[in-house]
Design an enzyme around this catalytic site. Structure first.
Site, PDB file in Angstrom:
ATOM      1  NE  ARG A 162      -3.681  -2.300   2.608  1.00 19.07           N
ATOM      2  CZ  ARG A 162      -4.821  -2.389   2.199  1.00 19.07           C
ATOM      3  NH1 ARG A 162      -5.564  -1.414   1.660  1.00 19.07           N
ATOM      4  NH2 ARG A 162      -5.476  -3.484   2.076  1.00 19.07           N
TER       5      ARG A 162
ATOM      6  CB  SER B 254     -20.952 -13.276   9.845  1.00 19.81           C
ATOM      7  OG  SER B 254     -20.035 -12.158   9.472  1.00 19.81           O
TER       8      SER B 254
ATOM      9  CB  SER C 261     -17.703  -0.062   2.140  1.00 17.57           C
ATOM     10  OG  SER C 261     -16.755  -1.120   2.181  1.00 17.57           O
TER      11      SER C 261
ATOM     12  CB  THR D  36     -18.790   5.588  11.249  1.00 21.08           C
ATOM     13  OG1 THR D  36     -17.641   6.518  11.439  1.00 21.08           O
ATOM     14  CG2 THR D  36     -19.287   5.866   9.895  1.00 21.08           C
TER      15      THR D  36
ATOM     16  CE  LYS E  50     -16.382   4.388   6.906  1.00 20.31           C
ATOM     17  NZ  LYS E  50     -15.061   4.846   6.918  1.00 20.31           N
TER      18      LYS E  50
HETATM   19  C1  LIG Z   1     -18.728  -1.334   6.617  1.00 19.14           C
HETATM   20  C2  LIG Z   1     -17.696  -0.698   7.659  1.00 19.14           C
HETATM   21  N1  LIG Z   1     -17.891  -0.858   9.033  1.00 19.14           N
HETATM   22  C3  LIG Z   1     -16.942  -0.069   9.943  1.00 19.14           C
HETATM   23  C4  LIG Z   1     -15.891   0.688   9.261  1.00 19.14           C
HETATM   24  C5  LIG Z   1     -15.020   1.396  10.446  1.00 19.14           C
HETATM   25  O1  LIG Z   1     -15.536   2.507  10.513  1.00 19.14           O
HETATM   26  P1  LIG Z   1     -14.483   3.949  10.880  1.00 19.14           P
HETATM   27  O2  LIG Z   1     -13.916   4.189   9.657  1.00 19.14           O
HETATM   28  O3  LIG Z   1     -15.281   4.821  11.467  1.00 19.14           O
HETATM   29  O4  LIG Z   1     -13.707   3.169  11.778  1.00 19.14           O
HETATM   30  C6  LIG Z   1     -15.944   0.770   7.894  1.00 19.14           C
HETATM   31  C7  LIG Z   1     -14.856   1.716   7.533  1.00 19.14           C
HETATM   32  O5  LIG Z   1     -14.561   2.113   6.372  1.00 19.14           O
HETATM   33  C8  LIG Z   1     -16.718   0.133   7.181  1.00 19.14           C
HETATM   34  O6  LIG Z   1     -16.597   0.226   5.718  1.00 19.14           O
END
Ligand SMILES: Cc1ncc(COP(=O)(O)O)c(C=O)c1O
Length: 390
Positions: A21, A132, A182, A238, A241
């Site tokens: 990366r 899950s 995501s 969160t 974002k």
């Molecule tokens: C589906 C998902 N859950 C949790 C997180 C983590 O969230 P944070 O960026 O607030 O740590 C991400 C981060 O990209 C995510 O895509």
């Protein structure tokens, strides 16, 4: 033993597999949230999760500045040691209101939230069996690491979920899913998951990280859009974002949260969020609970961009969300296209390679915000056509 050699050999191995990366220095120092500086040049950012540009909203920024003036920069410790402050209590009530739950619980990030809450649930109910989704985020996988009672079901496949859950004899069960995935932008089949959970008496843990602020009348996510909040036991989100700040949370019943507060290590043993971030999050969440302007403008841009990409026959994953994955399907090519866009065309889109996505499905993950203009969209499509058709 030459430890330095051990680490450098590891890096060589990662490089050989094209998954090393490298991070570009992108300074978001302009007034515009979508134009950043890269090597002293302006570049347009097309991959930020600050989906609604709230990180540069003047009310949100002023809330942070006022909180710094009142509280200073840090919280001073864990909540165990430094106690609560009124701002964090206000934010916990606000997320409860957002999701129509009894109470909220705030953590230092969405990642820590998933990791801590899921491992706490396993500690509280050691026999609980976990179902899950196979595409769940790394933070969820980490949270479930210490459970021996778990299985994955095929991504977004309620038939597979039901096949697995109906044959399971455990007394306690939990289904763990995301509302918007995501990397492919798929939206979960929440209505069906709720029916399955009811039928087999399972809890539901829903990660709404990529949906809060963006979906539902008040930005309460997919569960709000589908009017299913009351059916979800734990909603996770969160502030990092669409809300443009940082921090994570769950909202749930008082009993569930009291139990989790007693065992969640990422809550008990980590310094709590600084008041400036909490104040900014309060402003951002309350703004988006009362304003649809930003999410509607973003969705309009997403539609325009998707239809222009499709008209140019660019290979995107079809989905109903705001995430636009442009498929490259080759790690070296994805990295190269990302580099050429940045260096030669003033466009920043980070490529997504293995292990974030499976090998052979490398992509550019594009996000259009509310503030991108039609000219910017046209320019992006033109440059993508130029590079992808080569
Ligand atoms: C589906 C998902 N859950 C949790 C997180 C983590 O969230 P944070 O960026 O607030 O740590 C991400 C981060 O990209 C995510 O895509």
């Amino acid at each position: 033993m030459n430890y330095d050699f051990v680490f450098s050999s590891f890096v060589e191995q990662v490089k050989a597999e094209n998954r090393y990366r490298e991070f570009s220095t992108i300074d978001k120092i302009n007034n515009s949230p979508i134009i950043a500086k890269y090597k002293n040049k302006d570049v347009i950012v097309w991959c930020s999760n600050d989906y609604l540009c709230m990180s540069k909203n003047s009310h949100v920024k002023n809330a942070a500045i006022n909180a710094i003036n009142n509280y200073g920069t840090g919280s001073g410790g864990t909540r165990n040691i430094s106690g609560n402050n009124s701002l964090v209590e206000e934010l916990e009530c606000l997320v409860a209101k957002l999701h129509k739950k009894e109470i909220g619980m705030v953590f230092s990030s969405g990642f820590i939230t998933n990791q801590s809450v899921l491992s706490a649930i396993i500690k509280i109910i050691p026999s609980i069996f976990i179902f899950s989704d196979e595409c769940n985020h790394a933070s969820i996988i980490d949270g479930l690491k210490f459970s021996k009672n778990k299985t994955t079901f095929k991504h977004n496949d309620c038939f597979d979920l039901e096949e697995k859950i109906k044959n399971n004899k455990s007394e306690h069960k939990i289904i763990v899913i995301e509302s918007v995935y995501s990397m492919n932008g798929n939206i979960c089949d929440l209505k069906n998951v709720v029916e399955i959970a009811k039928k087999y008496n399972a809890l539901i843990y829903l990660d709404e990280v990529h949906a809060v602020g963006l979906y539902g009348k008040n930005g309460g996510g997919i569960s709000q859009e589908l009017n299913l909040e009351s059916e979800i036991d734990i909603i996770q989100g969160t502030f990092g974002k669409a809300f443009g700040c940082i921090g994570g949370y769950i909202s749930s019943s008082k009993n569930i949260i009291s139990a989790i507060k007693s065992v969640a290590k990422g809550f008990i043993f980590s310094t709590s969020l600084p008041p400036m971030v909490v104040a900014a999050s309060i402003k951002s969440v309350s703004h988006l609970m009362n304003s649809e302007v930003e999410r509607n403008a973003m969705k309009k841009n997403v539609e325009i961009l998707k239809s222009k990409l499709k008209a140019c026959k660019i290979d995107i994953i079809e989905n109903k969300s705001h995430i636009i994955p442009v498929m490259i399907r080759d790690a070296v090519k994805a990295k190269l296209i990302s580099k050429v866009l940045l260096e030669d065309h003033g466009i920043y889109i980070q490529h997504i390679n293995y292990p974030t996505v499976p090998k052979g499905t490398e992509r550019l993950r594009i996000t259009a915000t509310n503030l991108h203009t039609t000219d910017m969209i046209d320019d992006l499509v033109e440059k993508l056509v130029l590079l992808l058709k080569q």
